[in-house]
Enzyme design. Structure first.
Site, short mmCIF file in Angstrom:
data_model
loop_
_atom_site.label_atom_id
_atom_site.label_comp_id
_atom_site.label_asym_id
_atom_site.label_seq_id
_atom_site.Cartn_x
_atom_site.Cartn_y
_atom_site.Cartn_z
CE LYS B 84 -4.01 1.99 2.43
NZ LYS B 84 -4.97 1.82 3.54
CB SER B 159 -8.20 3.71 2.49
OG SER B 159 -7.41 3.06 3.48
CB SER B 183 -8.64 0.94 5.41
OG SER B 183 -9.33 2.16 5.44
#
Lengths: 92, 489
Positions: B84, B159, B183
């Site tokens: 990420k 996210s 997330s």
């Protein structure tokens, strides 16, 4: 939430909004605060002591000198010159 | 190598890839090349990656192959992973999906990256996310608005949308995400993969770009729970760089896999199955509960009365922390600097106004409001009190039950243009996940079914703090009885 409050919060957050953006933000924030207001319905009080009872302030790592990042790497993401951050001149 | 073999390799889980690498059926550079070719072919449409680091990946693969050749391969040696883009990677651009950090090249590795490098992983690249991890759609990303591999007109969740979509589309064997209010779990549910949010403090946050420091936690997203356990084994543990990292012992988080489910008490909190949850979602999660019952588990109805306040409490706490954490972006030391500004104050205001997107600005305003004089006790103080109450309600459930089973999301993945312009609707969609972060608990989301349009449905399993091995055991037991449907790319 009125425009005066939006302007105050923007000032705290160091943000600029155009007049049009302020109007839009006021509508959105009013709707958001309506949800946040649900917390007022419940009659409870935060117990700070309960939250901090397991914090041991003596449980810190040994204060030892260690290698740090080199100046070149720290400055690589900023406007820089002669190992210094360069900022606009603000003092006459 | 036969074409059929190449096509199937990227569908394999980490254990099967490990076996192929160790038995020299494929080399680490060959495996890496297959993934890079697949990214080049499919990611134009999915847009899960912000940066693909081909050259570095091939170098990583060559180093991994040397370890394999000399018989010292660790469990993740040579396994291609996506990271990420809010996790710092030394020398590799880390944007947090924000214009504010568009050109930021971290001068150090996050602790999780150091730990993965020590296992000789292959880093394929950095994957997209909502800007500063604020959102549940990955549509607030300034660089790659990721699509759902099951339906390109739907969101992948967020996210960690890029992390979940890259695994679902087999553009990485697994990935790292971060979870502040759901997330990791919500995009895993939307994309039909498995995502684990560890106990707060189990994994170091050093090098994770901060959103809400009391809630943020890094965790794996993979094809199944067993793979999540293998990655957790690599990244968990104490870190002197993170004052909140737990010193409690780690363990082999896959060690309970295969233990019988018989006698397990599974709590079904009724508020998580109320009116706001789509009927197809409820139905599939409750069908999964019946599968556990057929294995000998006992289902126990219970209640979490404070759930109705959870979204408000979460947004007050997280936004308050975010407004403070984001104050470091002043356009001076790093990050976007405006070209306009005659004095210091103007430079900061212009830099922040140009660098941050709309959702981030909303959170800053909300956080400042919650912390303002005259509002602090009514909002932030009350949210902290709710944090204690919600934690106490979880404790009460765990006195009677071993695990809790809930839907991960109220609905399946929605259309890209739905909800995005309505922040209130977006916030309320977090109802099923935020309490876990508020109570610092570990939770996993795994696929438990598909709706009539073949969109994945996720269920969440929650356990006591530091009992990740049990979550993996319980999720794995279901996964072994469930047949997944691959997305058609």
């Amino acid at each position: 939430m009125d425009l005066q409050m939006i302007a105050y919060l923007a000032e705290l957050g160091k943000l600029h909004f155009s007049n049009e953006e302020m109007e839009e933000m006021a509508v959105q924030m009013t709707n958001i605060i309506e949800i946040m207001d649900t917390v007022k319905e419940i009659d409870i009080t935060y117990d700070a002591e309960a939250d901090n009872k397991n914090v041991y302030l003596n449980d810190l790592r040994v204060d030892q000198k260690q290698d740090s990042l080199c100046t070149e790497k720290i400055l690589q993401n900023a406007v820089n010159d002669q190992n210094c951050f360069v900022v606009p001149k603000v003092v006459e | 190598m036969q074409i059929i073999k190449i096509m199937e390799i990227t569908k394999l889980n980490i254990r099967d890839l490990r076996k192929m690498l160790d038995e020299k059926q494929i080399s680490a550079p060959e495996l890496t090349k297959i993934y890079l070719d697949r990214i080049a072919k499919y990611d134009k449409n999915i847009q899960s990656y912000i940066s693909v680091v081909e050259e570095r990946a091939m170098k990583d693969a060559e180093s991994a192959q040397e370890k394999i050749n000399n018989g010292s391969a660790s469990p993740l040696c040579g396994i291609p992973l996506a990271i990420k883009d809010n996790i710092c990677t030394d020398g590799v651009r880390t944007t947090c999906s924000s214009k504010m950090l568009e050109n930021f090249i971290p001068p150090y590795n996050a602790t999780v990256i150091e730990k993965l490098i020590s296992q000789n992983i292959v880093m394929l690249g950095k994957v997209s996310m909502d800007e500063f991890a604020m959102g549940g759609s990955t549509q607030t990303s300034a660089f790659a608005k990721t699509k759902n591999p099951y339906n390109l007109s739907c969101v992948p969740g967020g996210s960690s949308g890029g992390s979940a979509a890259s695994v679902a589309a087999s553009l990485a064997a697994a990935s790292l995400g971060s979870d502040t209010g759901g997330s990791i779990r919500q995009p895993s549910a939307f994309c039909g993969v498995t995502g684990l949010k560890p106990t707060y403090s189990r994994v170091s946050r050093y090098g994770l770009i901060a959103f809400a420091s009391s809630l943020d936690q890094i965790g794996p997203i993979a094809k199944n729970a067993h793979d999540c356990g293998i990655i957790l084994n690599a990244i968990a543990g104490y870190d002197p760089h993170d004052g909140t990292a737990s010193k409690s012992n780690t363990m082999d988080y896959t060690s309970k896999i295969g233990n019988p489910i018989k006698g397990l008490k599974i709590a079904i909190p009724k508020e998580f199955y109320a009116d706001g949850i789509e009927s197809e979602v409820k139905e599939k999660v409750l069908e999964a509960a019946k599968v556990y019952e057929s294995m000998g588990a006992e289902l126990v109805e219970c209640s979490m009365p404070s759930l109705k306040y959870a979204v408000a409490a979460y947004y007050l706490i997280s936004s308050a922390e975010a407004s403070s954490n984001l104050s470091r972006y002043d356009g001076i030391k790093y990050g976007h600097r405006s070209q306009i500004g005659d004095d210091y104050n103007e430079l900061i205001c212009n830099s922040r106004s140009e660098g941050f997107g709309e959702e981030v600005k909303r959170r800053i305003l909300l956080g400042n409001y919650a912390l303002s004089s005259g509002y602090y006790d009514a909002y932030y103080g009350k949210a902290l009190a709710l944090k204690q109450k919600i934690s106490a309600e979880y404790d009460a459930i765990f006195e009677k039950c071993d695990v809790i089973l809930t839907p991960t999301t109220p609905s399946v993945a929605y259309g890209i243009h739905e909800n995005i312009s309505d922040p209130v609707k977006m916030y309320q969609a977090d109802i099923c996940t935020v309490t876990v972060n508020i109570a610092s608990l570990p939770a996993i989301s795994t696929t438990c079914g598909y709706n009539k349009n073949n969109m994945p449905i996720g269920m969440s399993i929650v356990v006591k703090k530091f009992d990740e091995a049990k979550i993996i055991q319980v999720a794995d037991a279901f996964e072994k009885k469930f047949t997944t449907i691959e997305p058609l790319l």
